[in-house]
Write a protein that holds these residues in place. Structure first.
Motif, PDB file in Angstrom:
ATOM      1  N   TYR A 192       6.646  58.082  51.281  1.00 33.91           N
ATOM      2  CA  TYR A 192       5.873  57.836  52.619  1.00 33.91           C
ATOM      3  C   TYR A 192       7.120  58.097  53.848  1.00 33.91           C
ATOM      4  O   TYR A 192       7.972  57.536  53.761  1.00 33.91           O
ATOM      5  N   GLU A 193       6.667  59.124  54.702  1.00 40.95           N
ATOM      6  CA  GLU A 193       7.646  59.344  55.529  1.00 40.95           C
ATOM      7  C   GLU A 193       7.082  59.227  57.010  1.00 40.95           C
ATOM      8  O   GLU A 193       6.389  60.092  57.416  1.00 40.95           O
ATOM      9  N   ALA A 194       7.163  58.147  57.794  1.00 43.51           N
ATOM     10  CA  ALA A 194       6.363  58.030  59.059  1.00 43.51           C
ATOM     11  C   ALA A 194       6.900  59.027  60.064  1.00 43.51           C
ATOM     12  O   ALA A 194       8.129  59.290  59.931  1.00 43.51           O
ATOM     13  N   GLY A 195       6.020  59.314  61.060  1.00 37.74           N
ATOM     14  CA  GLY A 195       6.347  59.764  62.287  1.00 37.74           C
ATOM     15  C   GLY A 195       6.265  58.541  63.495  1.00 37.74           C
ATOM     16  O   GLY A 195       7.033  57.611  63.332  1.00 37.74           O
ATOM     17  N   GLN A 196       5.429  58.510  64.342  1.00 40.23           N
ATOM     18  CA  GLN A 196       5.451  57.519  65.454  1.00 40.23           C
ATOM     19  C   GLN A 196       4.723  56.259  65.037  1.00 40.23           C
ATOM     20  O   GLN A 196       5.350  55.179  65.415  1.00 40.23           O
ATOM     21  N   ARG A 197       3.908  56.519  64.233  1.00 32.68           N
ATOM     22  CA  ARG A 197       3.021  55.201  63.376  1.00 32.68           C
ATOM     23  C   ARG A 197       3.996  54.954  62.200  1.00 32.68           C
ATOM     24  O   ARG A 197       4.001  55.753  61.151  1.00 32.68           O
ATOM     25  N   LYS A 198       4.578  53.714  62.005  1.00 34.71           N
ATOM     26  CA  LYS A 198       5.442  53.381  61.174  1.00 34.71           C
ATOM     27  C   LYS A 198       4.840  52.744  59.879  1.00 34.71           C
ATOM     28  O   LYS A 198       5.554  52.870  58.844  1.00 34.71           O
ATOM     29  N   GLU A 199       3.799  52.132  60.030  1.00 36.40           N
ATOM     30  CA  GLU A 199       3.333  51.512  58.870  1.00 36.40           C
ATOM     31  C   GLU A 199       2.377  52.392  57.896  1.00 36.40           C
ATOM     32  O   GLU A 199       1.669  53.009  58.363  1.00 36.40           O
ATOM     33  N   ALA A 200       2.700  52.536  56.605  1.00 36.13           N
ATOM     34  CA  ALA A 200       1.984  53.294  55.725  1.00 36.13           C
ATOM     35  C   ALA A 200       0.761  52.700  55.178  1.00 36.13           C
ATOM     36  O   ALA A 200      -0.129  53.424  55.182  1.00 36.13           O
ATOM     37  N   PHE A 201       0.648  51.295  54.995  1.00 45.01           N
ATOM     38  CA  PHE A 201      -0.746  50.756  54.197  1.00 45.01           C
ATOM     39  C   PHE A 201      -1.440  50.075  55.323  1.00 45.01           C
ATOM     40  O   PHE A 201      -0.725  49.271  55.908  1.00 45.01           O
ATOM     41  N   ASP A 236      13.478  56.690  56.029  1.00 43.06           N
ATOM     42  CA  ASP A 236      13.758  56.645  57.253  1.00 43.06           C
ATOM     43  C   ASP A 236      13.210  55.129  57.837  1.00 43.06           C
ATOM     44  O   ASP A 236      13.603  54.318  57.405  1.00 43.06           O
ATOM     45  N   ASP A 237      12.313  55.062  59.074  1.00 45.38           N
ATOM     46  CA  ASP A 237      11.997  53.767  59.572  1.00 45.38           C
ATOM     47  C   ASP A 237      10.733  53.478  59.201  1.00 45.38           C
ATOM     48  O   ASP A 237      10.034  52.402  59.646  1.00 45.38           O
ATOM     49  N   THR A 238      10.295  53.963  57.960  1.00 48.59           N
ATOM     50  CA  THR A 238       8.741  53.721  57.298  1.00 48.59           C
ATOM     51  C   THR A 238       8.714  52.260  57.073  1.00 48.59           C
ATOM     52  O   THR A 238       9.577  51.847  56.331  1.00 48.59           O
ATOM     53  N   GLN A 239       7.713  51.433  57.404  1.00 49.48           N
ATOM     54  CA  GLN A 239       7.212  50.151  57.017  1.00 49.48           C
ATOM     55  C   GLN A 239       6.026  50.386  56.142  1.00 49.48           C
ATOM     56  O   GLN A 239       5.110  50.858  56.492  1.00 49.48           O
ATOM     57  N   SER A 240       6.023  49.519  54.949  1.00 51.33           N
ATOM     58  CA  SER A 240       4.955  49.622  54.150  1.00 51.33           C
ATOM     59  C   SER A 240       3.877  49.003  54.665  1.00 51.33           C
ATOM     60  O   SER A 240       2.554  49.526  54.251  1.00 51.33           O
ATOM     61  N   GLY A 241       4.038  47.837  55.403  1.00 51.74           N
ATOM     62  CA  GLY A 241       2.588  46.939  55.745  1.00 51.74           C
ATOM     63  C   GLY A 241       2.111  46.655  54.560  1.00 51.74           C
ATOM     64  O   GLY A 241       0.929  45.923  54.788  1.00 51.74           O
ATOM     65  N   LEU A 242       2.764  46.394  53.341  1.00 53.43           N
ATOM     66  CA  LEU A 242       2.035  45.891  52.087  1.00 53.43           C
ATOM     67  C   LEU A 242       1.860  44.538  52.228  1.00 53.43           C
ATOM     68  O   LEU A 242       2.455  43.597  52.649  1.00 53.43           O
ATOM     69  N   LEU A 243       0.713  43.922  51.715  1.00 51.29           N
ATOM     70  CA  LEU A 243       0.333  42.686  51.503  1.00 51.29           C
ATOM     71  C   LEU A 243       0.171  42.338  50.166  1.00 51.29           C
ATOM     72  O   LEU A 243       0.090  43.169  49.352  1.00 51.29           O
ATOM     73  N   ASN A 292       3.064  61.748  45.113  1.00 55.74           N
ATOM     74  CA  ASN A 292       2.441  62.345  46.353  1.00 55.74           C
ATOM     75  C   ASN A 292       3.552  62.069  47.686  1.00 55.74           C
ATOM     76  O   ASN A 292       4.416  61.281  47.797  1.00 55.74           O
ATOM     77  N   TYR A 293       3.688  63.180  48.504  1.00 48.51           N
ATOM     78  CA  TYR A 293       4.457  63.224  49.665  1.00 48.51           C
ATOM     79  C   TYR A 293       3.540  63.131  51.030  1.00 48.51           C
ATOM     80  O   TYR A 293       2.507  63.953  51.312  1.00 48.51           O
ATOM     81  N   THR A 294       3.553  62.052  51.739  1.00 45.43           N
ATOM     82  CA  THR A 294       2.674  61.670  52.697  1.00 45.43           C
ATOM     83  C   THR A 294       3.591  61.717  54.091  1.00 45.43           C
ATOM     84  O   THR A 294       4.388  60.821  53.994  1.00 45.43           O
ATOM     85  N   SER A 295       3.381  62.453  55.026  1.00 43.77           N
ATOM     86  CA  SER A 295       4.215  62.556  56.261  1.00 43.77           C
ATOM     87  C   SER A 295       3.555  62.586  57.456  1.00 43.77           C
ATOM     88  O   SER A 295       2.680  63.064  57.823  1.00 43.77           O
ATOM     89  N   ASP A 296       4.368  61.837  58.473  1.00 50.61           N
ATOM     90  CA  ASP A 296       3.884  62.023  59.829  1.00 50.61           C
ATOM     91  C   ASP A 296       2.389  61.697  60.348  1.00 50.61           C
ATOM     92  O   ASP A 296       1.718  62.556  60.891  1.00 50.61           O
ATOM     93  N   TRP A 297       1.927  60.574  59.770  1.00 49.88           N
ATOM     94  CA  TRP A 297       0.657  60.513  59.871  1.00 49.88           C
ATOM     95  C   TRP A 297       0.128  59.843  61.217  1.00 49.88           C
ATOM     96  O   TRP A 297       1.007  59.594  61.845  1.00 49.88           O
ATOM     97  N   ASP A 353       0.309  66.626  54.818  1.00 50.88           N
ATOM     98  CA  ASP A 353       1.203  67.320  55.812  1.00 50.88           C
ATOM     99  C   ASP A 353       0.894  67.121  57.381  1.00 50.88           C
ATOM    100  O   ASP A 353       0.245  67.893  57.972  1.00 50.88           O
ATOM    101  N   GLY A 354       1.440  65.855  57.888  1.00 47.93           N
ATOM    102  CA  GLY A 354       1.168  65.747  59.224  1.00 47.93           C
ATOM    103  C   GLY A 354      -0.251  65.467  59.556  1.00 47.93           C
ATOM    104  O   GLY A 354      -0.776  65.516  60.847  1.00 47.93           O
TER     105      GLY A 354
END
Length: 286
Positions: free
Chosen positions: A199-208, A235-242, A174-179, A155-156
């Motif tokens: 995965y729900e991003a805040g200012q930092r968009k890449e999850a991985f 929303d605007d979350t990007q995975s950053g997945l390789l 799991n729910y991961t938000s606003d890291w 949670d944040g």
């Protein structure tokens, strides 16, 4: 205030040699004067009361078959104090429905060849470093680590949801938000299977995130692998997945079946309200 030591205390029960189911007759805050070491075959069950541990944390050292359920951890006072520290050589540990926040170091560390660990239905908040799995590229014995993390709410919190070296980790529902930096990080030889998470991003968009380090017994540095299976990036979350690098890990290698829900708004709302400490009764007869 609940006493930290003496007959009938939590500390006295945790150090007993025999198996024990520890319950609480009253609610309260326990100001731990030092690490609370837990021996094997213990269940610390906070159901039926509201128990908060503060100042120090729990240490699971060379123990097995330990359950920690329905507790709150808040306010570690030392720079190197974790809420729950699992090392070395501990196994078959279950952390369930706990609320953890505001420790100066981390909330949960799983290192030094501790394995078969499950973290479930926990709520993590107000924290920089949340969960570290594998402490150093020097600790090549951590290739044995296997961890399952499911139905948790990050949670944040800023980073390490989790950060992984060497280990095989199954994340689901799991729910991961606003890291603040990243959601999940794979470093040297980590193998992460991320399944039906939100995965729900805040200012930092890449999850991985991927970090490169050199294992102590290798000539060249390497990163880890992440497989994303039906995750929801909101929303605007990007995975950053390789593309996975030499990853053959699948959870079915460790258990035959597990129940997975689709990553939906309904799951998100459930995890927001049903993780962490809950006002639930202790089962009759316990």
């Amino acid at each position: 205030m609940v006493v930290d030591d003496g007959p009938g205390s939590l500390r006295a029960g945790c150090c007993m040699n025999e198996p024990m189911w520890i319950v609480f007759e009253v609610s309260g805050t326990i100001e731990l004067s030092s690490h609370l070491d837990v021996s094997s075959y213990k269940t610390i069950d906070g159901r039926g009361q509201r128990i908060k541990l503060t100042h120090n944390g729990i240490r699971l050292k060379e123990c097995e078959h330990v359950i920690i359920c329905n507790l709150e951890f808040e306010g570690g006072i030392g720079d190197e104090i974790d809420a729950i520290e699992i090392k070395p050589n501990s196994k078959h540990i279950w952390i369930d429905r706990c609320s953890l926040k505001d420790y100066k170091d981390g909330l949960i560390d799983i290192t030094h060849q501790s394995t078969f660990i499950t973290i479930s239905r926990c709520h993590f908040s107000n924290q920089d470093k949340v969960m570290l799995i594998g402490a150093s590229p020097l600790h090549i014995g951590d290739r044995c680590i296997f961890v399952t993390i499911h139905h948790c709410f990050f949670d944040g919190t800023r980073q390490r949801h989790p950060r992984v070296r060497f280990a095989k980790v199954h994340l689901y529902n799991n729910y991961t938000s606003d890291w603040g930096i990243y959601a999940v990080c794979a470093s040297v030889e980590a193998e992460i299977y991320s399944q039906c998470n939100i995965y729900e991003a805040g200012q930092r968009k890449e999850a991985f995130k991927y970090l490169t380090e050199k294992a102590a017994d290798k000539e060249e540095a390497s990163t880890g692998s992440i497989i994303s299976d039906d995750d929801l990036f909101m929303d605007d979350t990007q995975s950053g997945l390789l593309e996975p690098i030499c990853s053959s890990f699948h959870p079915s290698q460790h258990y035959e079946t597990w129940t997975v829900m689709s990553a939906t708004n309904e799951l998100k709302h459930a995890l927001q309200h049903c993780t962490g400490w809950q006002d639930v009764p202790r089962p009759p007869g316990e």
